[in-house]
Write a protein that holds these residues in place. Structure first.
Motif, PDB file in Angstrom:
ATOM      1  N   ILE A  49       0.436  -1.676  -0.048  1.00 55.83           N
ATOM      2  CA  ILE A  49      -0.205  -0.163   0.027  1.00 55.83           C
ATOM      3  C   ILE A  49       0.846   1.316   0.053  1.00 55.83           C
ATOM      4  O   ILE A  49       1.991   0.952   0.243  1.00 55.83           O
ATOM      5  CB  ILE A  49      -1.130  -0.032   1.398  1.00 55.83           C
ATOM      6  CG1 ILE A  49      -2.608   1.122   0.678  1.00 55.83           C
ATOM      7  CG2 ILE A  49      -0.195   0.678   2.264  1.00 55.83           C
ATOM      8  CD1 ILE A  49      -3.234   0.777   1.968  1.00 55.83           C
ATOM      9  N   SER A  50       0.342   1.972  -0.523  1.00 57.86           N
ATOM     10  CA  SER A  50       0.999   3.972  -0.214  1.00 57.86           C
ATOM     11  C   SER A  50       0.227   4.484  -0.441  1.00 57.86           C
ATOM     12  O   SER A  50      -0.927   4.348  -1.330  1.00 57.86           O
ATOM     13  CB  SER A  50       1.769   3.520  -1.691  1.00 57.86           C
ATOM     14  OG  SER A  50       2.358   5.136  -1.515  1.00 57.86           O
ATOM     15  N   PHE A  51       0.574   5.686   0.068  1.00 52.52           N
ATOM     16  CA  PHE A  51      -0.261   7.140   0.871  1.00 52.52           C
ATOM     17  C   PHE A  51       0.386   7.613   0.135  1.00 52.52           C
ATOM     18  O   PHE A  51       1.155   8.406   0.553  1.00 52.52           O
ATOM     19  CB  PHE A  51      -0.328   6.962   2.291  1.00 52.52           C
ATOM     20  CG  PHE A  51      -1.396   5.983   3.477  1.00 52.52           C
ATOM     21  CD1 PHE A  51      -2.009   5.466   3.105  1.00 52.52           C
ATOM     22  CD2 PHE A  51       0.262   5.205   3.844  1.00 52.52           C
ATOM     23  CE1 PHE A  51      -2.499   4.437   3.941  1.00 52.52           C
ATOM     24  CE2 PHE A  51      -0.496   3.955   4.832  1.00 52.52           C
ATOM     25  CZ  PHE A  51      -1.642   3.548   4.528  1.00 52.52           C
ATOM     26  N   LYS A  52      -1.042   8.606  -0.499  1.00 50.24           N
ATOM     27  CA  LYS A  52      -0.607  10.035  -1.205  1.00 50.24           C
ATOM     28  C   LYS A  52      -1.377  11.388  -0.469  1.00 50.24           C
ATOM     29  O   LYS A  52      -2.410  10.922   0.086  1.00 50.24           O
ATOM     30  CB  LYS A  52      -0.867   9.262  -2.403  1.00 50.24           C
ATOM     31  CG  LYS A  52      -0.244   8.623  -3.544  1.00 50.24           C
ATOM     32  CD  LYS A  52       1.603   9.209  -2.703  1.00 50.24           C
ATOM     33  CE  LYS A  52       2.538   7.519  -3.257  1.00 50.24           C
ATOM     34  NZ  LYS A  52       3.884   7.689  -3.534  1.00 50.24           N
ATOM     35  N   GLY A  53      -1.254  11.856  -0.635  1.00 51.11           N
ATOM     36  CA  GLY A  53      -2.314  13.021  -1.110  1.00 51.11           C
ATOM     37  C   GLY A  53      -1.594  14.074   0.871  1.00 51.11           C
ATOM     38  O   GLY A  53      -1.924  15.490   0.759  1.00 51.11           O
ATOM     39  N   ARG A  54      -0.831  13.414   2.153  1.00 51.01           N
ATOM     40  CA  ARG A  54      -0.765  14.296   2.590  1.00 51.01           C
ATOM     41  C   ARG A  54       0.387  13.257   3.735  1.00 51.01           C
ATOM     42  O   ARG A  54       0.525  11.992   3.524  1.00 51.01           O
ATOM     43  CB  ARG A  54      -2.178  14.353   3.887  1.00 51.01           C
ATOM     44  CG  ARG A  54      -3.158  13.225   4.045  1.00 51.01           C
ATOM     45  CD  ARG A  54      -4.474  13.281   4.588  1.00 51.01           C
ATOM     46  NE  ARG A  54      -4.612  14.110   6.224  1.00 51.01           N
ATOM     47  CZ  ARG A  54      -5.687  14.738   6.532  1.00 51.01           C
ATOM     48  NH1 ARG A  54      -6.190  14.478   5.611  1.00 51.01           N
ATOM     49  NH2 ARG A  54      -5.556  15.305   7.925  1.00 51.01           N
TER      50      ARG A  54
END
Length: 227
Positions: A49-54
């Protein structure tokens, strides 16, 4: 109305795009709803999983991973910190994590390995028996022989020089750990012994400063080795 959470996925991973202006508690609730709606697609999947935006704190990241797990039945193996959504990047990360988990799990082999036999394992391995001359044990992790090691042992087959070989009776023809090779019949080899006479006390072979050393198993030696 702008969505606070957008999910994109491929065969090996998920990217969660998050609105930076939404309060975290609201965002967390929206993530839970999103994954609950998609639960049938992700159930029992093992993915990266990868988190983007903040930017997320460690605590926030753990909270998100927990709520995804609770609402989807998916197993998140790793967090991928990469700007692209290249499927190969996620595949490599997932494969590496699975290999790491397998290496920690290990497996057992019960019986004596006789001349000509080769036992290979993608994990650490424990041999409940002897490894006779002419027999070979190959492992990507560690090798433990609860008997006599008189054949060949290759540990750290993936290049890991932090692996080790241990045996109740250590008298191998050859040991290889990572890319280091030692032959007991080679006087100029990197195989170092403090005692030339073969004894039946349990011993462990490991790499230190580019050399393979073999020492009696003791609390001090084990504390110095990264197990």
């Amino acid at each position: 109305m702008k969505e606070s959470v957008i999910i994109k996925s491929n065969a090996y991973g998920i990217i969660v795009h998050m609105d930076n202006d939404v309060p975290f508690d609201t965002l967390l609730s929206d993530i839970g709803k999103k994954f609950k709606e998609s639960a049938k697609f992700f159930k029992n999947a093992k993915m990266g999983i990868s988190f983007k935006g903040r930017e997320l704190t460690d605590e926030q990241e753990r909270a998100i991973l927990n709520i995804i797990s609770e609402n989807s039945g998916m197993e998140i193996l790793c967090v991928v910190d990469n700007g692209s959504f290249d499927e190969q990047v996620f595949k490599n990360a997932v494969d590496n994590k699975i290999s790491e988990m397998d290496a920690k799990d290990g497996q057992f082999y019960k019986g004596t390995l006789r001349s000509g036999q080769v036992f290979e394992a993608e994990t650490s391995v424990v041999i409940l028996g002897d490894v006779n001359p002419g027999a070979t044990v190959i492992s990507t992790g560690n090798i433990v022989v609860l008997g006599a090691l008189k054949g060949i042992a290759y540990a750290g087959g993936n290049g890991n020089e932090g692996a080790f070989v241990a045996a109740l009776e250590m008298n191998p023809v050859q040991i290889k750990i990572g890319d280091r090779i030692a032959r007991c019949s080679d006087e100029t080899s990197i195989f170092k012994r403090k005692k030339k006479k073969v004894s039946t006390e349990p011993k462990i072979a490991f790499v230190e400063d580019g050399n393979i050393y073999i020492e009696p198993i003791s609390k001090e030696v084990l504390n110095d080795i990264n197990l």
